[in-house]
Design an enzyme around this catalytic site. Structure first.
Site, PDB file in Angstrom:
ATOM      1  N   ASP A 152       0.864  -1.182   0.000  1.00  0.00           N
ATOM      2  CA  ASP A 152       0.000   0.000   0.000  1.00  0.00           C
ATOM      3  C   ASP A 152       0.898   1.229   0.000  1.00  0.00           C
ATOM      4  OD1 ASP A 152      -2.131   1.652  -0.010  1.00  0.00           O
ATOM      5  OD2 ASP A 152      -2.898   1.083   1.964  1.00  0.00           O
ATOM      6  N   ALA A 153       1.187   1.708  -1.194  1.00  0.00           N
ATOM      7  CA  ALA A 153       2.259   2.695  -1.392  1.00  0.00           C
ATOM      8  C   ALA A 153       1.769   3.971  -2.059  1.00  0.00           C
ATOM      9  CB  ALA A 153       3.368   2.075  -2.237  1.00  0.00           C
ATOM     10  N   LYS A 154       0.625   3.917  -2.746  1.00  0.00           N
ATOM     11  CA  LYS A 154       0.030   5.089  -3.405  1.00  0.00           C
ATOM     12  C   LYS A 154       1.057   5.818  -4.279  1.00  0.00           C
ATOM     13  CE  LYS A 154      -3.822   4.948  -0.565  1.00  0.00           C
ATOM     14  NZ  LYS A 154      -3.495   3.956   0.459  1.00  0.00           N
ATOM     15  N   ARG A 155       1.870   5.062  -5.029  1.00  0.00           N
ATOM     16  CA  ARG A 155       2.873   5.683  -5.873  1.00  0.00           C
ATOM     17  C   ARG A 155       2.265   6.168  -7.191  1.00  0.00           C
ATOM     18  NH1 ARG A 155       5.155   5.037  -1.341  1.00  0.00           N
ATOM     19  NH2 ARG A 155       7.308   4.310  -1.151  1.00  0.00           N
TER      20      ARG A 155
END
Lengths: 275, 275
Positions: free
Chosen positions: B91-94
């Site tokens: 869960d990194a929202k890159r």
């Protein structure tokens, strides 16, 4: 670093250049590959060679984290090595719900937690106010919010129209209630120079971080003419065109030459348009 | 892991639970703080306790990178420890321009580069198609694209209207041309259960990652009723309500009890709505 301090550095250096440290282990000169920390060794020589001609350094976080823990160690050493009068930017494009953004803020702004102490971080606006505000809780640190980017995908959503205004304009308008020009900057893509006038009517005073001059083919004269305000208000980034100007033993010398050429051009535009 | 393999795990476990590993060094039980790697020790015990009742684990990357290189080491060990039949989510929202997103993809999908080998990563859509596609170049890996989130800031931009459709609906529509339900999922906030019907008319077949059940107060019954499709099509995440259910020597036992309770509830909804 404050707005005034940044402007003073620009006047002193006659430059608003930001050098992007997109340091790719696969692209650095082969003679550095046996160094204890090739990434840091490359960055150190690039910083030494270009520091006189720029006011900012911008490590692109993807290039470091792709290498795992040792990439983060190279990043720590690089940030420590950036001279204190240079505005440091963590180009990270982070953004999540409040408590998670708080952790991302600690990553880039709290050296006791992460070992990193940047002046600023780039943040994506999609999740709205509470995803951005935790970064602003760190006194004196800056948020650089994505507004209009220079890639083809910017047409997918950023330019969609809402009642005559586009998404990126909504981002500019709404986010102004979160912080002033003393704590917030915006990423604005250089290939959209004709739009700078529209952007400057919404945010006359903010600094704009302009990527895409150099390898991505932006036009520095146009960006400066339409984007500059009375405090300069621009940080223009060049990454690959500087750091990979050479690939041999003289790579730092070649990077210096590129940075100097951009600084000389910027000196002319500061005289002409910064008023 | 394929769409069919994930659905098979859901049927086998009678669960569509994702356990969020938002592991905060300041919140873990005090008896773990002297372990060689407290974060990994905590995660290991949580994984052991909950693996039978969930189909997915989701480390929240902010919590690891806030600790610098040693946080990334804890993350590496955690990802290695997640059982192979569990769908792992970074869960990194890159999200960044193409070549940079390519590096972020290497971070999460290329163990030879970063030491990490996740099944999927969460990605922010703001920068459009070329910021997302590099993640899809890794065969068999998944993109979980942010659509509608559950935080107050989701009202700032995600729900703005474009000719009767909102930004998040545009994201759902446009991104379908980038990949099908076999490679793409969407983050859809659980507090918006009444909107699931609208969302399911646009993307009937995709899996939705639903955060916000548990500590954030979503309603599991409503989410399941409106969100489920004939392949379940849901991964419902709970983080704090499970991993911080207890704070003493029995923290893992308490986490197990919470996970089991959610699994039992999910078993009912699978019977009722998965058809």
């Amino acid at each position: 670093m404050t707005y005034q301090e940044l402007f003073q550095q620009i006047i002193l250096k006659k430059s608003y250049l930001c050098v992007g440290l997109d340091t790719d282990i696969r692209k650095i000169p082969s003679h550095l590959r046996n160094a204890a920390d090739p990434i840091f060794e490359f960055n150190k020589q690039i910083i030494d060679a270009t520091a006189d001609f720029c006011v900012s350094f911008k490590p692109n976080i993807a290039f470091y984290e792709a290498l795992g823990p040792k990439g983060w160690e190279s990043l720590q050493k690089t940030v420590e090595y950036i001279p204190k009068n240079h505005f440091s930017i963590a180009d990270a494009k982070r953004g999540d719900i409040g408590n998670t953004s708080g952790l991302y803020a600690r990553t880039f702004f709290d050296p006791e937690s992460s070992g990193l102490d940047f002046h600023s971080v780039t943040v994506a606006p999609y999740m709205g106010s509470d995803s951005v505000k935790p970064f602003l809780e760190f006194e004196g640190k800056w948020v650089i919010l994505l507004a209009l980017t220079s890639n083809p995908g910017s047409f997918d959503f950023q330019r969609l129209g809402f009642n005559g205004s586009s998404l990126y304009e909504e981002v500019l308008k709404t986010s102004q209630t979160w912080a002033g020009p003393d704590r917030m900057m915006y990423v604005v893509g250089a290939t959209q120079a004709s739009e700078f006038r529209k952007i400057r009517t919404i945010i006359p005073d903010h600094f704009l971080l302009v990527p895409g001059v150099g390898a991505q083919g932006g036009n520095l004269e146009e960006v400066s003419r339409f984007g500059m305000n009375s405090s300069c208000g621009l940080l223009v980034n060049a990454s690959r065109s500087i750091i990979y100007a050479g690939n041999g033993l003289d790579f730092a010398e070649k990077a210096k030459k590129e940075a100097l050429a951009l600084q000389k051009e910027m000196e002319i535009y500061l005289d002409k348009y910064c008023n």
